[in-house]
Scaffold this motif. Structure first.
Motif, mmCIF file in Angstrom:
data_model
loop_
_atom_site.group_PDB
_atom_site.id
_atom_site.type_symbol
_atom_site.label_atom_id
_atom_site.label_comp_id
_atom_site.label_asym_id
_atom_site.label_seq_id
_atom_site.Cartn_x
_atom_site.Cartn_y
_atom_site.Cartn_z
ATOM 1 N N MET A 1 0.820 -1.205 0.000
ATOM 2 C CA MET A 1 0.000 0.000 0.000
ATOM 3 C C MET A 1 0.853 1.253 0.000
ATOM 4 O O MET A 1 0.487 2.241 -0.584
ATOM 5 C CB MET A 1 -0.949 -0.036 1.203
ATOM 6 N N SER A 2 2.021 1.235 0.638
ATOM 7 C CA SER A 2 2.821 2.455 0.714
ATOM 8 C C SER A 2 3.250 2.936 -0.659
ATOM 9 O O SER A 2 3.321 4.142 -0.887
ATOM 10 C CB SER A 2 4.029 2.254 1.624
ATOM 11 N N ASN A 3 3.528 2.022 -1.592
ATOM 12 C CA ASN A 3 3.879 2.463 -2.939
ATOM 13 C C ASN A 3 2.720 3.186 -3.594
ATOM 14 O O ASN A 3 2.925 4.187 -4.285
ATOM 15 C CB ASN A 3 4.313 1.272 -3.803
ATOM 16 N N ILE A 4 1.500 2.688 -3.395
ATOM 17 C CA ILE A 4 0.325 3.358 -3.953
ATOM 18 C C ILE A 4 0.116 4.687 -3.254
ATOM 19 O O ILE A 4 -0.179 5.693 -3.905
ATOM 20 C CB ILE A 4 -0.914 2.448 -3.869
ATOM 21 N N GLN A 5 0.281 4.716 -1.947
ATOM 22 C CA GLN A 5 0.151 5.983 -1.214
ATOM 23 C C GLN A 5 1.166 7.000 -1.737
ATOM 24 O O GLN A 5 0.828 8.158 -1.967
ATOM 25 C CB GLN A 5 0.340 5.772 0.286
ATOM 26 N N ASP A 6 2.399 6.565 -1.924
ATOM 27 C CA ASP A 6 3.435 7.463 -2.455
ATOM 28 C C ASP A 6 3.065 7.963 -3.849
ATOM 29 O O ASP A 6 3.263 9.142 -4.159
ATOM 30 C CB ASP A 6 4.792 6.758 -2.509
ATOM 31 N N LEU A 7 2.531 7.074 -4.688
ATOM 32 C CA LEU A 7 2.127 7.465 -6.033
ATOM 33 C C LEU A 7 1.018 8.510 -5.987
ATOM 34 O O LEU A 7 1.071 9.522 -6.700
ATOM 35 C CB LEU A 7 1.670 6.227 -6.827
ATOM 36 N N LEU A 68 -5.287 15.735 -0.332
ATOM 37 C CA LEU A 68 -6.060 14.528 -0.093
ATOM 38 C C LEU A 68 -7.045 14.807 1.024
ATOM 39 O O LEU A 68 -6.740 15.522 1.977
ATOM 40 C CB LEU A 68 -5.150 13.371 0.310
ATOM 41 N N ALA A 69 -8.219 14.212 0.914
ATOM 42 C CA ALA A 69 -9.251 14.379 1.935
ATOM 43 C C ALA A 69 -9.635 12.991 2.435
ATOM 44 O O ALA A 69 -10.685 12.465 2.086
ATOM 45 C CB ALA A 69 -10.452 15.122 1.361
ATOM 46 N N GLY A 70 -8.737 12.383 3.176
ATOM 47 C CA GLY A 70 -8.988 11.046 3.685
ATOM 48 C C GLY A 70 -7.940 10.060 3.225
ATOM 49 O O GLY A 70 -6.919 10.431 2.650
ATOM 50 N N GLU A 71 -8.226 8.810 3.469
ATOM 51 C CA GLU A 71 -7.300 7.723 3.175
ATOM 52 C C GLU A 71 -7.408 7.273 1.725
ATOM 53 O O GLU A 71 -8.461 7.399 1.108
ATOM 54 C CB GLU A 71 -7.607 6.531 4.079
ATOM 55 N N VAL A 72 -6.332 6.733 1.210
ATOM 56 C CA VAL A 72 -6.339 6.098 -0.102
ATOM 57 C C VAL A 72 -6.806 4.665 0.102
ATOM 58 O O VAL A 72 -6.298 3.947 0.967
ATOM 59 C CB VAL A 72 -4.927 6.120 -0.740
ATOM 60 N N GLY A 106 4.010 0.420 -11.984
ATOM 61 C CA GLY A 106 3.822 1.239 -10.792
ATOM 62 C C GLY A 106 3.516 2.698 -11.053
ATOM 63 O O GLY A 106 3.602 3.516 -10.144
ATOM 64 N N LYS A 107 3.139 3.022 -12.283
ATOM 65 C CA LYS A 107 2.762 4.397 -12.614
ATOM 66 C C LYS A 107 1.281 4.452 -12.949
ATOM 67 O O LYS A 107 0.629 3.427 -13.158
ATOM 68 C CB LYS A 107 3.585 4.901 -13.809
#
Length: 123
Positions: A1-7, A68-72, A106-107
């Motif tokens: 999930m951290s990679n998606i959060q970073d993206l 961002l307005a909340g969690e991914v 990952g993009k």
């Protein structure tokens, strides 16, 4: 999930980057070359066109920023997240959510945007 959060964090940073050269560098990091972006007010195909669309939105909303307005929320190669556009005084002038399709590399391959709150003059 951290990679998606970073993206997603980098995606939001790109919407806030007003320097065209720095924004183009972010575009290369965030988007696949043949990516697409669509929302009710814009459609852009290709990394350079997406970059230009973001620049046009910044011109339409000078001095405002995205957050961002909340969690991914993500699974497989999909992510959804809420965002808002505004100022420190009115942080939620425009509110929406995006659904992102993430490539095997990952993009961002595609982003589908939805607008939940838009000022009357734009709607």
């Amino acid at each position: 999930m951290s990679n998606i959060q970073d993206l997603v964090d980098d995606y939001i940073a790109m919407w806030n980057e007003t320097d065209p050269t720095a924004r183009a560098r972010l575009a290369e990091q965030v988007w696949e070359p043949e990516a697409s972006y669509v929302d009710p007010m814009a459609e852009a195909n290709g990394r350079e066109t997406i970059d230009a669309t973001i620049g046009a939105v910044q011109g339409q909303f000078p001095g405002m920023s995205f957050a961002l307005a909340g969690e991914v929320d993500a699974h497989h190669n999909l992510a959804r997240f809420n965002w808002q556009l505004g100022t420190a005084q009115v942080p939620d002038m425009v509110v929406g959510f995006d659904v992102a399709v993430i490539s095997d590399g990952g993009k961002l391959q595609a982003v589908h945007g939805f607008l939940d709150k838009v000022p009357a003059e734009l709607g």
